[in-house]
Every structure is written in structure tokens, then in C-alpha cells.
Scaffold this active site. Structure first.
Site, short mmCIF file in Angstrom:
data_model
loop_
_atom_site.label_atom_id
_atom_site.label_comp_id
_atom_site.label_asym_id
_atom_site.label_seq_id
_atom_site.Cartn_x
_atom_site.Cartn_y
_atom_site.Cartn_z
N HIS A 155 -5.59 -43.82 -0.06
CA HIS A 155 -4.72 -43.07 0.84
C HIS A 155 -5.30 -43.03 2.24
O HIS A 155 -6.51 -43.10 2.43
CB HIS A 155 -4.37 -41.67 0.33
N HIS A 195 -6.82 -35.18 -5.66
CA HIS A 195 -6.89 -33.73 -5.39
C HIS A 195 -5.96 -33.30 -4.24
O HIS A 195 -6.35 -32.52 -3.37
CB HIS A 195 -8.34 -33.31 -5.11
#
Ligand code: DHB
Ligand code: FE
Length: 278
Positions: free
Chosen positions: A192, A12
């Protein structure tokens, strides 16, 4: 009884909102990412969901560090987003489904989950970007029930706890006295890290093993503590617990409809997976 038609899980990253605004879908940087979505959209147009239950994490728009629920369920008639500081365009308001919200809330509390119930709730890029990728005209064909899991302020709920939450949500939907066709969305991850010495950290091997595990051995990642997940996937990689909750809602056996994995989008290993129960 309501039917769960399947799940879509995806990353996202806010920069996707900028790429959509600028029409960069065919740009060489963006094409391998956007090319993942048409097969999922085709499947959705056949599966015709009425409602999406969305596991996502708020990043400071609706909840800030002063008040941080572990699990929060939206029970609003409508959800809006707002400028979070990323400079991405806002999307049209998204209609809620308070009847399903309250059914889930009642069932989850009865199953000993302690929830925050939100009759007003702003939703951030974690909810709006995947919606804009699945329905690019932004004429939302589904009503939405947001289920927010804290991945921002420690202590975070464990992967195993998020899996159990997903299982309980799945049971509640299947027991709901309604003809509705329900899609489960999960948004976040994959690996991440946006901050600190390891900023930019990505772990392709872990991500691919994780995506594979969701098809054949869905509890595999629940063996890891949150700290182990941070080590393996980065501080923001722990958002992958949304994928676990979404997968758990589907029940025992699933078929993979489509998957895509591309490194990087901004600082993130972007994953996309659509599953359906068999
Ligand atoms: C990025 C990734 C995220 O998950 C997020 O919430 C914000 C930014 C990024 O890679 O830029
Ligand atoms: Fe995020």
C-alpha cells in the site's frame, strides 16, 4: 522453557476499527476481509497462548519524527492506546509482561541489537486493530510485549536486519525459563501507498509471492533493499518487514494454518496468515 505456538500476521488499517464499531462484518465490502479471521480464532482457542510478542510499527502516536528509535521494546505493566486522529474507538488497556520484556531486552542487547526500552508506551492502531480482530470481545486473554520497528522515518532497518531481529527474539523466547505459551504477532502491509503520485498503489503478484515465500523460502524477501521494497510494495508496504520478523521467530520449518488475501481495504492490500512451527 517457553513454547512458541505460532504466528499471526495481518494488515492493520484504521478503517477496520470503524467497521468493527459499526458492526459491518457482513457488509459486502467487509465480508471477504472479516471472513478470514474465524479459522485463525479457532486455532488460537486450541493453541491457548498466554503472551503475544507483537512486531508492529508506531505511526506517530508514541514516537514522533523528533525521536525515532529503529527498534523499541515495551517493558510496561500495561499498554493503552489513544486517539490518533482516525476517530476509531479506544480499546481496553492491555496487560504487559515485564518479565518477558526484560528477558528479551537483555538477550537482544547481548546479541548486539541497539534498543530503546519503553517502560511507558502508548500503542496505536497497528497493535490494537489486530488484537481486536483476534479477540473481538476485547477481554484480552494474552499479556503483550510490543516490539516496535521504525517504518516511518528514513533510514529504515533493512528487511534482512528485521529478519535477524525476529530470529533473535525467537531464540530468546525458546530459552526463557517459563512454561508460557507465546504467540508471535506481526502487523503491517501488505502492499500500500498512502501518499504521493502513486497513492493507492497495490502489487498483488508481489504480495502473494511474499506470503507463499514465508512458508517455503522465508528469507526470499530479505534480498530486497528498503528502496526496492518501496518500489515493489509502496511507501507503506515496507511494513511487511513485521511479517519477516514474526516468521523468523518461528525457526526453520512451519506449516500454514490459514491465510487470506483481499484487495483493497481502504488503500491497502489486506493479508492474513497464521503459521505454526513443525
Ligand atoms: C491505512 C493503512 C495503514 O497501514 C495505516 O497505518 C493507516 C491507514 C489505509 O489504507 O487507510
Ligand atoms: Fe500502517
Amino acid at each position: 522453557m517457553a513454547t512458541i505456538i505460532g504466528s499471526v500476521t495481518s494488515s492493520h488499517v484504521p478503517a477496520i476499527g470503524r467497521a468493527i464499531e459499526k458492526g459491518l462484518q457482513q457488509d459486502p465490502y467487509w465480508k471477504p476481509f472479516f471472513d478470514g479471521f474465524p479459522p485463525v480464532r479457532q486455532w488460537l482457542s486450541r493453541a491457548r497462548p498466554d503472551i503475544a510478542v507483537v512486531f508492529y510499527n508506531d505511526h506517530g502516536l508514541n514516537f514522533f519524527l523528533d525521536k525515532m528509535p529503529t527498534f523499541a521494546v515495551g517493558a510496561a505493566a500495561e499498554y493503552r492506546n489513544a486517539d490518533e486522529g482516525w476517530g476509531i474507538p479506544q480499546v481496553p488497556p492491555i496487560t504487559g509482561d515485564p518479565a518477558l520484556s526484560w528477558h528479551l531486552i537483555n538477550r537482544l542487547v547481548a546479541e548486539e541489537f541497539d534498543l530503546t526500552t519503553c517502560q511507558e508506551m502508548l500503542v496505536d492502531h497497528a497493535l490494537t486493530i489486530p488484537m481486536a480482530l483476534l479477540w473481538p470481545d476485547q477481554a484480552w486473554p494474552v499479556r503483550v510485549v510490543p516490539v516496535c520497528i521504525n517504518t516511518v522515518q528514513f533510514p529504515l532497518p533493512s528487511a534482512a536486519r528485521c529478519y535477524k531481529l525476529g530470529e533473535a527474539v525467537g531464540r530468546a523466547i525458546r530459552d526463557w525459563d517459563s512454561d508460557a505459551r507465546v504467540l508471535i504477532l506481526g502487523t503491517g502491509g501488505l502492499s500500500h501507498q498512502l501518499d504521493g503520485e502513486r497513492a493507492g498503489f497495490i502489487n498483488r503478484d508481489f504480495d502473494l509471492q511474499f506470503m507463499e515465500s514465508l512458508v517455503h523460502d522465508p528469507k526470499w524477501a530479505t534480498q530486497f533493499s528498503i528502496h526496492e521494497l518501496v518500489e515493489k510494495t509502496g511507501t507503506q508496504g515496507v511494513e511487511l518487514v513485521m511479517w519477516l520478523a514474526a516468521r523468523a521467530a518461528l525457526g526453520d520449518r512451519v506449516r500454514q494454518v490459514h491465510a487470506n488475501y483481499h484487495i483493497p481495504i481502504s488503500n491497502t492490500a489486506s493479508g492474513l496468515q497464521a503459521l505454526e512451527p513443525v
